[in-house]
Each structure stands twice: as C-alpha cells, then as structure tokens.
Write an enzyme that holds these catalytic residues in place. Structure first.
Site, PDB file in Angstrom:
ATOM      1  N   ASN A 160       1.138  -1.072  -0.146  1.00 48.24           N
ATOM      2  CA  ASN A 160      -0.270  -0.118  -0.304  1.00 48.24           C
ATOM      3  C   ASN A 160       0.692   1.141   0.237  1.00 48.24           C
ATOM      4  OD1 ASN A 160      -1.872   2.268   0.656  1.00 48.24           O
ATOM      5  ND2 ASN A 160      -2.305   1.385   2.371  1.00 48.24           N
ATOM      6  N   ARG A 179      -2.700  -2.213  -3.347  1.00 45.82           N
ATOM      7  CA  ARG A 179      -4.026  -1.194  -3.182  1.00 45.82           C
ATOM      8  C   ARG A 179      -3.740  -0.052  -4.497  1.00 45.82           C
ATOM      9  NH1 ARG A 179      -5.017   3.764   0.926  1.00 45.82           N
ATOM     10  NH2 ARG A 179      -7.104   3.947   0.023  1.00 45.82           N
ATOM     11  N   ARG A 230     -10.529  15.868   7.078  1.00 38.48           N
ATOM     12  CA  ARG A 230     -11.455  16.419   6.119  1.00 38.48           C
ATOM     13  C   ARG A 230     -13.018  16.369   6.374  1.00 38.48           C
ATOM     14  NH1 ARG A 230      -9.925  10.817   2.802  1.00 38.48           N
ATOM     15  NH2 ARG A 230      -8.095  10.848   3.546  1.00 38.48           N
ATOM     16  N   GLU A 257      -8.591  -4.656   5.452  1.00 35.18           N
ATOM     17  CA  GLU A 257      -7.827  -4.870   4.224  1.00 35.18           C
ATOM     18  C   GLU A 257      -6.987  -5.262   3.242  1.00 35.18           C
ATOM     19  OE1 GLU A 257      -8.186  -0.479   5.726  1.00 35.18           O
ATOM     20  OE2 GLU A 257      -9.123  -0.474   3.571  1.00 35.18           O
TER      21      GLU A 257
END
Ligand code: AMP
Length: 413
Positions: free
Chosen positions: A19, A102, A252, A397
């Site tokens: 990743n 990923r 965010r 994941e």
C-alpha cells in the site's frame, strides 16, 4: 511482460501486499492458505531520509534508518528484511508468489482487481487527475516492485472497484451532464476493499446469504465512509469523486455547501487549491475541535468537560446517523449495520451515540457488549431483541487484497 505464475492447489502462496503513499510504503506478507500474516511493516520518510519498521509474526518490531531516496530503495529494504537470516520470514525471494497492490482510483475503467500489465498501468495513469495525491504514488510502488522483482505477477486492487455496481441515480452529481460525459465527473466511492470484506462478514454473522442481505458498513477511520450493500452489491456510498465527500473525518470536512469554498477564498484571499487543502487537511474534527484529529484526544477532552469537543463529536455522530438513515431508505430496510476501522473498533462512545439514534426503529444498545473501547473480534453490540443488529466487525484490508490477488491469479490459470 510478466512471466505469469499460476496457483498450484497443493502449493501455499505467499502474497506481498503493498500500500504505497507518496512518502510511505506499508506492506504485509500473507500466506493465502492459512491467511496468517507472516510479517508486516512500513517504510516512512521515503525521499527525505528513510525509516523501515518491520515486525515478523510473533516477534518484536525492528526499526532501521536507511537511505531511501526513492520507493525502489524502500522495496529493496523491505525484501531484504523479509529474507534476513535472523528475523526474515522467507527462505528466498522466490517464495513470494505474487504482489497485491492497493490502487486508490480505478475510475470507470476497473470494476474488479486485475493482473497488472503495461496497458493497465496506462489506464491507471489516466485516472491520476481523479486522485492526484494517491494514484501517482500507487504507480510508483508498482514500478519499484517491477524493478526489484521482475517476473513476479502483480495484481492491482482498486478502492473504487467495489462501488462500480452503484446505480446512476446514486453516482450522478446534480451538475451539467457534459461534465460526466466528457470528464467522467461523478461519484466513485472509496474503501471498497473494506466495505466488501466487512459486508461479507456481516451477512455471515446474521446467517443470510450475501446476495440476499442488506448491510450498512460504517468504515470510521481517519478517512471515513459509509456504504449501502444490497444483495452483495454496493448501491451507494458517502465518498464521491474524491475521498473528501461525505462524513466529517479526521481532517476532511466531508459534505459542504460549495459556497463555503467561495466565501473562504474571497474573504481570506486564498486560491481554490489553498481552500481545498484546508478542507482536506485542516478541517474535520481537527478543525472543529481545535484539539486533534485523533478521536482519543477529543473523547478525553469531552470527558473532561470541553464543550467544543462535545459539539464536535455530536456533529460527527449526527452525520453518521443521517447517512445510515438515508441508506435504510435507499435499500427499503436493512438487515445489519456494522462499525469498523480505527474509530468503529476503538470508540464505544461514538458507537453508542450513533446507534441510539435508531431507538425509534426498535434498536437497543447492549451496554455491556459495547462497553470496551477496543473490540478486536466480531461482536454484536445491540441486544438480542433489537430490531436491527449492530455489530463491530474489524476490517482487514490487507487480507482482502491478498484474497483478491489469489482470485485474479486463479482466474488467469
Ligand atoms: P484508522 O484511520 O482506521 O487508523 O483510524 C484512526 C482513528 O482511530 C484515530 O482517530 C484514533 O482515535 C482511532 N484509533 C485507532 N486505533 C486506536 C486504538 N488502538 N485505540 C483507540 N483509538 C484508536
């Protein structure tokens, strides 16, 4: 071109999962038969020094300062650590059967994981404008692995792919259609590997076939998104063209009236890019609380009576609950709701505040089951007579990427 390796049923497969970010590279080696992690770690500060952290299964973490001008050196150091005589977990590099990468944005080009070829890399590059912070880094990671491990098959696993099943009504923005037709400006969604992994587990836990189960997955990490999974397919999700849309996150903003952008730009003499940076990096619970982007700090401040911390967490939970409510409507009901990722697995307050919104539907929190902050196993956190079961389901994941990598290789036999 890669020499294509295929799976022989009697031979175990060790998958290296990568990743890659702009200055970091997270990795795990997973044995696909036992699904055990053999080793994991991270390279940080690539291009500005370099640190390798490495932990073999059952062993201590090792930390090394290495010179990593580029990701290629980082990959080399990762591989060295894996075959290191003392703490390595592989006899030789040929033990690595495949690499699963990923990739954040696959645009409309990719609706599933795929064997990486030059054409695939070109198509991923074409999505760079849609994810300028992520995709170029993902490609750098692929190139670095190709250089250091020629001949090993590489598979791209896209964050967006699981959401390729979203219907038009869920992915179209209310803007002139030419922007969709010409530029593919639409909602895509992210965290697909996590939503897919957790929704499958949720269906198993409630004893329903995956293709007949309606699940809402709340992936609440530093980045956070919610997904409605109906009959095994993503039908809506809270992130959009980019991972900025949707929930309030660590830094965010999530959903916002675009006029706010115009106002900040005009009143504070900022460029458009500067305002977007504020919305990506200085907003969310960090900006709202003025304390931290980490929910541990904000929760502690709330417990100590900080009013702004309380208001921040209330706003955060309110938005999560509103999304769950809207996805119940989207699917004409729901069979199971799941919390996952850093906050979902580690913050009982957030889980409780959100779940209690659904008392009007007969949902009851099981206070005892939900009490531990950290929940590491699949756990029902509502009572047995609750009309909708809410679970904590730890996401994985990397395992999902390893599984998809094996599936692609099996499919290419
Ligand atoms: P993630 O992006 O999934 O790593 O999630 C990051 C968020 O999860 C942070 O805001 C942390 O507050 C929270 N978190 C992650 N790990 C833990 C932990 N072990 N204990 C408490 N909170 C955690």
């Amino acid at each position: 071109m890669f020499e294509k390796k295929t799976r022989k049923e009697d031979i175990k497969m060790d998958i290296l999962v990568i990743n890659c970010g702009s200055s970091s590279l997270k990795y795990q080696v997973i044995n696909s038969d036992t699904e055990k992690v053999l080793a994991k770690g991270i390279c940080e500060r690539i291009g500005a020094g370099g640190v390798l952290k490495y932990r073999p299964a059952g062993g201590e973490e090792e930390v090394y300062d290495y010179d990593m001008p580029t990701h290629t050196e980082a990959v080399k150091f990762v591989l060295d650590s894996l075959v290191n005589e003392k703490t390595g977990v592989l006899k030789s590099l040929s033990d690595i059967d495949a690499v699963g990468h990923r990739i954040v944005h696959g645009g409309e080009a990719f609706n599933k994981a795929i064997l990486i070829t030059e054409d695939v890399i070109k198509a991923v590059e074409e999505c760079n404008d849609l994810a300028p912070l992520h995709n170029p880094a993902n490609i750098i990671g692929i190139r670095a692995c190709q250089k250091v491990m020629p001949g090993i098959p590489m598979v791209g696993v896209f964050d967006t792919a699981f959401h390729a099943t979203m219907p038009k009504k869920a992915y179209l923005y209310g803007i002139p259609n030419e922007y969709y037709k010409k530029d593919k400006l639409r909602r895509y969604g992210f965290h697909g590997t996590s939503h897919s992994f957790v929704s499958k587990k949720a269906a198993e836990l409630v004893g329903k076939p995956y293709d007949k189960c309606r699940t809402i997955v709340c992936h609440l990490g530093n980045g956070a998104s919610i997904c409605a999974v109906e009959n095994g397919k993503s039908v809506d999700t809270s992130m959009g063209l980019s991972p900025l849309e949707g929930l309030i996150m660590g830094t965010r903003s999530g959903d916002i009236d675009p006029s706010v952008i115009q106002y900040i730009a005009n009143h504070y003499n900022k460029s458009l890019n500067e305002v977007i940076t504020i919305l990506n990096k200085e907003s969310g619970v960090l900006g709202m609380s003025g304390i931290s982007s980490d929910f541990r700090d904000i929760t502690k401040a709330m417990q100590e009576g900080d009013e702004q911390a309380k208001a921040t967490l209330e706003a955060y939970c309110y938005r999560v609950a509103k999304y769950i409510g809207s996805y119940i409507t989207a699917m004409h009901g729901v069979d199971v709701v799941a919390f996952t990722a850093g906050i979902g697995e580690n913050n009982s307050y957030i889980r409780k505040f959100v779940t209690e919104y659904f008392d009007f539907l007969g949902v009851k929190v099981d206070e005892k089951a939900n009490e531990p902050m950290h929940i590491s196993d699949d756990t029902l956190i509502t009572t047995s007579d609750s009309k909708i079961p809410f679970y904590v389901i730890p996401t994985d994941e990397e395992l999902s990427i390893a599984r998809q990598t094996v599936d692609v290789l099996d499919g290419n036999k």
